[in-house]
Structure formats: structure tokens, C-alpha cells
Design a protein around this motif. Structure first.
Motif, short mmCIF file in Angstrom:
data_model
loop_
_atom_site.label_atom_id
_atom_site.label_comp_id
_atom_site.label_asym_id
_atom_site.label_seq_id
_atom_site.Cartn_x
_atom_site.Cartn_y
_atom_site.Cartn_z
N ASP A 125 0.84 -1.21 0.00
CA ASP A 125 0.00 0.00 0.00
C ASP A 125 0.87 1.25 0.00
N THR A 126 1.90 1.24 0.84
CA THR A 126 2.81 2.38 0.89
C THR A 126 3.46 2.61 -0.46
N ALA A 127 3.87 1.53 -1.13
CA ALA A 127 4.51 1.65 -2.44
C ALA A 127 3.55 2.24 -3.47
N MET A 128 2.31 1.84 -3.42
CA MET A 128 1.33 2.34 -4.39
C MET A 128 1.04 3.82 -4.16
N ILE A 129 0.86 4.21 -2.90
CA ILE A 129 0.64 5.62 -2.60
C ILE A 129 1.85 6.44 -3.03
N THR A 132 1.92 7.14 -6.79
CA THR A 132 1.03 8.21 -7.25
C THR A 132 1.59 9.57 -6.88
N ARG A 133 2.23 9.68 -5.72
CA ARG A 133 2.83 10.96 -5.33
C ARG A 133 3.99 11.33 -6.24
N GLU A 134 4.81 10.32 -6.57
CA GLU A 134 5.95 10.58 -7.45
C GLU A 134 5.48 10.91 -8.86
N ALA A 135 4.43 10.27 -9.31
CA ALA A 135 3.87 10.59 -10.63
C ALA A 135 3.31 12.00 -10.65
N LEU A 136 2.66 12.39 -9.55
CA LEU A 136 2.15 13.75 -9.45
C LEU A 136 3.30 14.76 -9.50
N ALA A 137 4.38 14.49 -8.79
CA ALA A 137 5.53 15.38 -8.82
C ALA A 137 6.11 15.48 -10.23
N ALA A 138 6.13 14.38 -10.95
CA ALA A 138 6.65 14.39 -12.32
C ALA A 138 5.75 15.22 -13.24
N GLY A 139 4.43 15.09 -13.06
CA GLY A 139 3.51 15.89 -13.87
C GLY A 139 3.66 17.37 -13.59
N ILE A 140 3.82 17.71 -12.31
CA ILE A 140 3.99 19.12 -11.94
C ILE A 140 5.29 19.66 -12.53
N ALA A 141 6.36 18.87 -12.48
CA ALA A 141 7.65 19.31 -13.02
C ALA A 141 7.59 19.57 -14.52
N ALA A 142 6.70 18.86 -15.21
CA ALA A 142 6.57 19.04 -16.66
C ALA A 142 5.66 20.20 -17.03
N ALA A 143 4.95 20.76 -16.06
CA ALA A 143 3.95 21.81 -16.32
C ALA A 143 4.62 23.18 -16.35
N ARG A 144 4.64 23.78 -17.51
CA ARG A 144 5.23 25.10 -17.69
C ARG A 144 4.66 25.72 -18.95
N LEU A 160 4.11 5.85 -13.34
CA LEU A 160 3.17 4.81 -12.93
C LEU A 160 3.50 3.48 -13.58
N ARG A 161 3.80 3.52 -14.88
CA ARG A 161 4.11 2.26 -15.58
C ARG A 161 5.42 1.66 -15.11
N ALA A 162 6.41 2.52 -14.82
CA ALA A 162 7.69 2.02 -14.32
C ALA A 162 7.54 1.35 -12.96
N ALA A 163 6.55 1.80 -12.20
CA ALA A 163 6.28 1.18 -10.90
C ALA A 163 5.46 -0.10 -11.03
N GLY A 164 5.04 -0.43 -12.24
CA GLY A 164 4.36 -1.69 -12.49
C GLY A 164 2.84 -1.65 -12.45
N TYR A 165 2.26 -0.44 -12.52
CA TYR A 165 0.81 -0.34 -12.41
C TYR A 165 0.16 -0.12 -13.78
N PRO A 166 -0.95 -0.83 -14.05
CA PRO A 166 -1.74 -0.51 -15.25
C PRO A 166 -2.32 0.89 -15.10
N ALA A 229 -11.96 -3.43 -10.77
CA ALA A 229 -12.78 -4.57 -11.20
C ALA A 229 -12.38 -5.86 -10.52
N THR A 230 -11.14 -5.93 -10.02
CA THR A 230 -10.64 -7.16 -9.40
C THR A 230 -10.74 -7.14 -7.88
N GLY A 231 -11.17 -6.01 -7.31
CA GLY A 231 -11.17 -5.87 -5.86
C GLY A 231 -9.82 -5.48 -5.30
N ALA A 232 -8.87 -5.13 -6.19
CA ALA A 232 -7.53 -4.74 -5.74
C ALA A 232 -7.55 -3.38 -5.08
N ARG A 233 -6.57 -3.13 -4.23
CA ARG A 233 -6.44 -1.85 -3.55
C ARG A 233 -6.07 -0.75 -4.56
#
Length: 257
Positions: A125-129, A132-144, A160-166, A229-233
Motif C-alpha cells: 500500500d505504501t509503495a502504491m501511494i 502516485t505521489r511521485e507521478a504527481l511530482a513528475a507531472g507538476i515538473a513538466a507543467a510550464r 506509474l508504468r515504471a512502478a508496475g501499475y496498469p 474490477a478485481t477488488g484490488a487496492r
């Protein structure tokens, strides 16, 4: 519709961003084992009204929901990730909770979300949270100024994909302004160099979210709550940013401790 704020409106955007951040952090701090989701909703209502602000959710009735929403905050637990409708449920030890809040103050909206575990957490759970925080930081860094929406989407999706998430691109970030949901849509994955060109005065809510092992959503019988759809966290992180001449100013940062 895409709104561009003039410089005189930016202080109002900062004020509503600070309010949203304060409410979210207060609700998070008060959320403990045994807390009822309806209590979180009541706390949120009280804080919004005390600030002289307005909820963006109570009368919200888009085509995809069974509206109006009728509550003041989205409360999503475990396999619920978006639009969680507050209901009579007391959180238990280990629950993964997402609070998502949009508020209007003096004619400007800010939108933010935070995921956290109540009580004893699990490493996954910690890894997944964190992802998303690191992805958010990356999106913010690209915003200009001059960047394209696709640049932000690509930055978010790469993490997100590098972390293994669909990655689901049906729901994602969006413009905000005098209303909660505006163009441009900011998917959580995409191709760089594509889409709307960012300019100073644009407000964007960037919101990476993932489900542990699927990109497919299902909708609860309440017509609102979206689950894996799978009941995953699941996990979800969101900030509202203002595009300035120098880059992106995050409006919904938590207050300093």
C-alpha cells in the motif's frame, strides 16, 4: 471550456487552494480506526461553511453519476478509487482511505486528493501511494508555459508504468477555474508534444491514480463510487497547480507543520 485567470485572480486561487489543503489535512489527521465516513463528510461541511466557501460536490450531477452527489467530500476505501460516496462505514485498522475535495471560494475552485492508511499499513500500500505521489511530482515538473498536455500525461504515465501499475486514462486530471471540471482533460498517460499548449493563468488539477493489478473500473450500485474490477487496492494523489511564467505553482500544498 478553458478558462485563463488574469493575474488579479491568482491570490483568490491561492486562498482556495490553501483552504482545500487545510481541510484535507485536518480530516486526514482526525481519521482513525472507528471513524465513520459520514463523520468525515460532516466535518468537511462544517469547515467549508465556516470559511464562507461552497462545496463543488453537493449539487454535482454529471452524466456519469447518479446525481446529485449530495455530500461534501469523496471518501474512497480500499478497492474504491474515485467518487467514493460517503456512507455509514467505520474504518478499520489497515484500511486504505482516499479523501478527494473540491471547493469554491470567491469564484475560484481548487481540487485535491490524498491517500493514506489508517492504523497498520502494508508495504504494498505504501509503495502504491508513493508511486502516485511521485507521478504527481513528475507531472507538476513538466507543467510550464509552452508545454503540451501530452507532456504532463507522459511524465505521469512513465512513473506509474515504471512502478508496475496498469494505467486507466478514462478519468484523470482536468482544468479548473470558476467550475470544478473544465477542459483540458489531462489523462494519466499519453504522448509528449500532443494536446493543448499551456499558458500562464491556466489552473490544472493533476491526479494520478492507480489500481494494483487492473486498469478496469466498475461502478457501485450507488451510481457514483468507482472500484477496481478485481477488488484490488487503489491509491490517488492530486494537486491543483497554476501555470505561471516560471512554471507551475502548487496551490494545494498542506500547511507547514
Amino acid at each position: 471550456m478553458i478558462e485563463i485567470l488574469d493575474p488579479a485572480q491568482l491570490p483568490r486561487a491561492r486562498a482556495v487552494g490553501a483552504l482545500v489543503a487545510t481541510i484535507l489535512q485536518t480530516a486526514k489527521a482526525r481519521c482513525q480506526v472507528g471513524t465513520n465516513l459520514l463523520d468525515i463528510d460532516a466535518w468537511t461541511r462544517s469547515m467549508i461553511e465556516d470559511a464562507g466557501a461552497e462545496s463543488c460536490y453537493v449539487d454535482y450531477a454529471p452524466s456519469f453519476g447518479r446525481g446529485p452527489f449530495g455530500h461534501y467530500i469523496c471518501t474512497s476505501v480500499n478497492d474504491a478509487v474515485l467518487h467514493g460516496l460517503p456512507h455509514d462505514y467505520a474504518v478499520v485498522d489497515g484500511d486504505l482511505v482516499t479523501l478527494d475535495l473540491a471547493v469554491s471560494l470567491d469564484g475560484v475552485v481548487a481540487d485535491s486528493a490524498v491517500s493514506f492508511v489508517v492504523g497498520q499499513g502494508r508495504p504494498e500500500d505504501t509503495a502504491m501511494i508513493t508511486a502516485t505521489r511521485e507521478a504527481l511530482a513528475a507531472g507538476i515538473a513538466a507543467a510550464r508555459p509552452g508545454a503540451r498536455v501530452g507532456d504532463l500525461s507522459h511524465a505521469i504515465g512513465t512513473v506509474l508504468r515504471a512502478a508496475g501499475y496498469p494505467v486507466n486514462t478514462e478519468f484523470g486530471g482536468h482544468g479548473v477555474g470558476s467550475t470544478m471540471h473544465q477542459d483540458p482533460h489531462v489523462p494519466n498517460d499519453g504522448r509528449p508534444g500532443r494536446g493543448f499548449k499551456l499558458r500562464p493563468g491556466l489552473l490544472l488539477a493533476l491526479e494520478p491514480w492507480v489500481m494494483a493489478d487492473t486498469a478496469t473500473l466498475v461502478t457501485d450500485a450507488d451510481g457514483w463510487t468507482l472500484r477496481s474490477a478485481t477488488g484490488a487496492r487503489t491509491a490517488h494523489s492530486e494537486h491543483t497547480v497554476a501555470i505561471t511564467r516560471d512554471g507551475a505553482e502548487v496551490l494545494t500544498l498542506p500547511p507547514a507543520a
